[in-house]
Design an enzyme around this catalytic site. Structure first.
Site, PDB file in Angstrom:
ATOM      1  N   CYS A  12     -22.769  59.523 -21.092  1.00  0.00           N
ATOM      2  CA  CYS A  12     -21.541  60.286 -20.810  1.00  0.00           C
ATOM      3  C   CYS A  12     -21.297  60.372 -19.303  1.00  0.00           C
ATOM      4  CB  CYS A  12     -21.650  61.720 -21.315  1.00  0.00           C
ATOM      5  SG  CYS A  12     -22.082  61.839 -23.025  1.00  0.00           S
ATOM      6  N   CYS A  47      -9.336  57.510 -14.401  1.00  0.00           N
ATOM      7  CA  CYS A  47      -8.851  58.795 -14.898  1.00  0.00           C
ATOM      8  C   CYS A  47      -8.184  59.531 -13.746  1.00  0.00           C
ATOM      9  CB  CYS A  47     -10.017  59.621 -15.445  1.00  0.00           C
ATOM     10  SG  CYS A  47      -9.491  61.146 -16.256  1.00  0.00           S
TER      11      CYS A  47
HETATM   12  N1  SAH Z   1     -11.195  62.993 -20.488  1.00  0.00           N
HETATM   13  C1  SAH Z   1     -11.755  63.330 -21.768  1.00  0.00           C
HETATM   14  C2  SAH Z   1     -12.546  62.206 -22.363  1.00  0.00           C
HETATM   15  C3  SAH Z   1     -13.841  61.889 -21.616  1.00  0.00           C
HETATM   16  S1  SAH Z   1     -15.145  62.407 -22.614  1.00  0.00           S
HETATM   17  C4  SAH Z   1     -12.565  64.605 -21.647  1.00  0.00           C
HETATM   18  O1  SAH Z   1     -12.716  65.093 -20.540  1.00  0.00           O
HETATM   19  O2  SAH Z   1     -12.977  65.146 -22.651  1.00  0.00           O
HETATM   20  C5  SAH Z   1     -16.519  62.270 -21.607  1.00  0.00           C
HETATM   21  C6  SAH Z   1     -17.366  63.525 -21.666  1.00  0.00           C
HETATM   22  O3  SAH Z   1     -18.498  63.391 -20.780  1.00  0.00           O
HETATM   23  C7  SAH Z   1     -16.593  64.733 -21.187  1.00  0.00           C
HETATM   24  O4  SAH Z   1     -16.991  65.882 -21.856  1.00  0.00           O
HETATM   25  C8  SAH Z   1     -17.028  64.776 -19.753  1.00  0.00           C
HETATM   26  O5  SAH Z   1     -16.778  66.015 -19.164  1.00  0.00           O
HETATM   27  C9  SAH Z   1     -18.491  64.459 -19.857  1.00  0.00           C
HETATM   28  N2  SAH Z   1     -19.068  63.996 -18.594  1.00  0.00           N
HETATM   29  C10 SAH Z   1     -18.428  63.476 -17.542  1.00  0.00           C
HETATM   30  N3  SAH Z   1     -19.288  63.165 -16.579  1.00  0.00           N
HETATM   31  C11 SAH Z   1     -20.509  63.470 -17.023  1.00  0.00           C
HETATM   32  C12 SAH Z   1     -21.815  63.329 -16.496  1.00  0.00           C
HETATM   33  N4  SAH Z   1     -22.017  62.793 -15.294  1.00  0.00           N
HETATM   34  N5  SAH Z   1     -22.849  63.750 -17.254  1.00  0.00           N
HETATM   35  C13 SAH Z   1     -22.656  64.241 -18.475  1.00  0.00           C
HETATM   36  N6  SAH Z   1     -21.441  64.381 -19.042  1.00  0.00           N
HETATM   37  C14 SAH Z   1     -20.381  64.002 -18.319  1.00  0.00           C
END
Ligand code: SAH
Length: 369
Positions: free
Chosen positions: A343, A116
């Site tokens: 996530c 990303c």
């Molecule tokens: N780029 C898009 C799609 C990714 S979705 C977006 O940002 O929406 C993945 C989700 O998980 C997003 O809401 C992201 O912010 C969240 N996320 C990323 N890292 C995380 C983590 N370490 N713990 C919990 N959520 C996280």
């Protein structure tokens, strides 16, 4: 040049594209419908098995076309039934895809990019840097592979009832490839999923949100993570370009005139960063202005991160404040943690071209010295 190099991957084409493809072969455009059913209703990838196409066409198709999803490199099953696949792509890259079974539904979380480019500091995908966009075939091919692996139906119900574009990457920065894939998820001749069962999650690409509304009817999720610009810019650098006010307007526009639709806001709770009562109160004020649901995500740790998950007490207190303020708020249950499928934990194998991962590793090494 041999035919090997010119074969077109039919997973790259939605119905419009397939009609044009058959026309270019001197065939009737309705062949597109027949083919779509074979591919997406029956997960068939051999032209020979497509009996209603006619013998001649069946012989011709393999010379010019193929149906090629990504290659499954590895599959892991979590104690809670969550399945994670590592999918290999040409050029040595790999992405991850996750299936989350729940009573009465099955959600597939698919990736849109290798790595990303957005560099949100709390996301392990971001820390991997960025290699390239996935093609439509590589995106819809994930759903295809999962549908084939899981079986189209389980106990009379479809295995995959929902698809969320919440895997690796920012879908709205790969719009041209994502759009046909979304159409194939929605299309009756494709996976036939209802609009509310296909979700695009974005870190806040405002122009993409507006375009999406024009092009296809799907649900929108926005990764918010902070109620004010200062904190949000720290967590999601894209906020500098599209600050909260602009983003909220884009969200209001997205649901305007669409009955009963709302935007889902994702809010990852990080201890002492964005999880205080003051943040919760500000969030209430902000989200009151948008038809929305709030999805609170306990932060999932990964090696090297400086953030921590909020304590259960803080998560509960946060949820109580936002709910008392009138928001609909759920806490996302962490799934597949034992296989790093939660996530923000999806990493795949990114041939980083931004050299971000290299820089971060160097920084981490310095820090430890
Ligand atoms: N780029 C898009 C799609 C990714 S979705 C977006 O940002 O929406 C993945 C989700 O998980 C997003 O809401 C992201 O912010 C969240 N996320 C990323 N890292 C995380 C983590 N370490 N713990 C919990 N959520 C996280």
């Amino acid at each position: 040049m041999s035919a090997e190099f010119t074969r077109i991957n039919l997973l790259d084409l939605d119905e419009t594209g397939l009609r044009a493809f058959f026309t270019s072969l001197g065939e009737k455009p309705y062949r597109a419908q027949q083919l779509l059913k074979w591919i997406y209703h029956h997960q068939v990838d051999e032209f020979e098995a497509m009996t209603d196409l006619g013998k001649e066409l069946r012989a011709k198709l393999p010379l010019v076309a193929e149906i090629r999803p990504p290659e499954v490199l590895h599959r892991q099953v979590s104690d809670d039934g969550t399945v994670k696949w590592l999918l290999g792509l040409p050029g040595g890259n790999a992405v991850e895809m996750v299936f989350i079974p729940e009573p009465g539904r099955g959600t597939l979380c698919v990736s849109s990019q290798v790595g990303c480019a957005l560099n949100c500091g709390f996301c392990s995908t971001g820390a991997q840097g960025f290699s390239r966009n996935l093609s439509t075939a590589e995106i819809i091919g994930q759903v295809w592979l999962a549908a084939k692996a899981l079986g189209h139906e389980r106990n009379g119900q479809r295995a995959i009832t929902n698809v969320v574009m919440m895997g690796m990457g920012e879908p709205l920065l790969n719009y041209d490839a994502v759009l046909p894939a979304l159409r194939l998820m929605r299309d009756d001749l494709g996976f036939g999923l209802a609009a509310k069962r296909v979700t695009v999650s974005t870190a806040g690409m405002v122009p993409g949100i507006a375009q999406l509304r024009e092009d296809v009817d799907v649900a929108l999720a926005v990764s918010l993570h902070a109620p004010d610009d200062k904190l949000r810019t720290e967590l999601v650098p894209l906020n500098r370009k599209y600050p909260i006010k602009t983003l909220m307007q884009a969200c209001r526009d997205y649901v305007a005139g669409r009955n009963k639709r709302s935007v889902t806001f994702e809010y990852t709770l990080m201890q002492d960063i964005n999880d205080g009562p003051k943040h919760a109160r500000m969030l209430v004020k902000l989200l009151r202005t948008v038809p929305s649901k709030l999805n609170l995500i306990p932060f999932n740790p990964y090696p090297g991160t400086r953030y921590r998950c909020s304590s259960p007490e803080r998560i509960q207190a946060f949820q109580e404040i936002v709910m008392a303020g009138g928001l609909i708020a759920t806490v996302r249950k962490t799934r597949g943690e034992d296989i790093d499928a939660a996530c923000g934990q999806l990493v795949g194998k990114v041939r980083d071209r931004t050299r971000r991962s290299e820089r971060l590793r160097a920084q981490a090494a310095e820090f430890q010295e």
